[in-house]
Design a protein around this motif. Structure first.
Motif, mmCIF file in Angstrom:
data_model
loop_
_atom_site.group_PDB
_atom_site.id
_atom_site.type_symbol
_atom_site.label_atom_id
_atom_site.label_comp_id
_atom_site.label_asym_id
_atom_site.label_seq_id
_atom_site.Cartn_x
_atom_site.Cartn_y
_atom_site.Cartn_z
ATOM 1 N N GLN A 147 0.839 -1.199 0.000
ATOM 2 C CA GLN A 147 0.000 0.000 0.000
ATOM 3 C C GLN A 147 0.873 1.249 0.000
ATOM 4 O OE1 GLN A 147 -3.452 -0.078 -0.217
ATOM 5 N NE2 GLN A 147 -2.936 -2.228 -0.633
ATOM 6 N N SER A 196 0.575 4.001 1.577
ATOM 7 C CA SER A 196 0.825 4.535 2.924
ATOM 8 C C SER A 196 1.948 3.769 3.613
ATOM 9 C CB SER A 196 -0.448 4.492 3.767
ATOM 10 O OG SER A 196 -0.923 3.164 3.882
ATOM 11 N N ARG A 197 1.969 2.450 3.423
ATOM 12 C CA ARG A 197 3.040 1.638 4.004
ATOM 13 C C ARG A 197 4.365 1.929 3.306
ATOM 14 N NH1 ARG A 197 5.611 -0.095 8.182
ATOM 15 N NH2 ARG A 197 6.723 -2.035 7.818
ATOM 16 N N ALA A 251 5.247 4.748 1.973
ATOM 17 C CA ALA A 251 5.706 6.052 2.464
ATOM 18 C C ALA A 251 6.316 5.916 3.853
ATOM 19 C CB ALA A 251 4.545 7.033 2.482
ATOM 20 N N GLU A 252 5.722 5.079 4.677
ATOM 21 C CA GLU A 252 6.267 4.842 6.019
ATOM 22 C C GLU A 252 7.647 4.189 5.943
ATOM 23 O OE1 GLU A 252 5.161 1.976 9.800
ATOM 24 O OE2 GLU A 252 3.514 2.770 8.596
#
Length: 103
Positions: free
Chosen positions: A12, A14-15, A17-18
């Motif tokens: 994902q 978001s993951r 980016a983390e």
């Protein structure tokens, strides 16, 4: 992180980016380790040179020491982190473009 990036087919954004944030922070730690490892290797090399060995022989002996292994591992880790950062940046850019085109 490397395994997660490699083995997660539906990573994902978001993951990603983390992970990118963590890897970027890790890059600073790699630089610190490289500085320390370079110094430790230089100390070992200097010891061999001070023992009146020829420079090429001293370098070969120093390259068989643990500080040299530490130095190589630190540099290899930094290279890996840089490539993972590049991959994640490309992945996020592609996902962003995909989202833009799907509107």
């Amino acid at each position: 992180m490397q395994t997660e990036i490699r083995d997660t087919p539906d990573l994902q954004p978001s993951r990603a980016a983390e992970l990118l944030t963590k890897l970027t922070a890790l890059l600073g730690n790699c630089n610190d380790e490289i500085r320390e490892a370079d110094h430790a290797y230089a100390v070992v090399l200097l010891q061999f040179l001070d023992a009146n060995e020829a420079a090429n022989r001293a370098r070969i002996r120093a390259e068989t020491s643990m500080p040299f292994v530490r130095k190589r591992e630190a540099r290899d880790t930094k290279e890996l982190v840089i490539e993972l950062v590049r991959s994640l940046k490309y992945f996020l850019k592609a996902k962003e473009e995909e989202m833009r085109l799907s509107r």
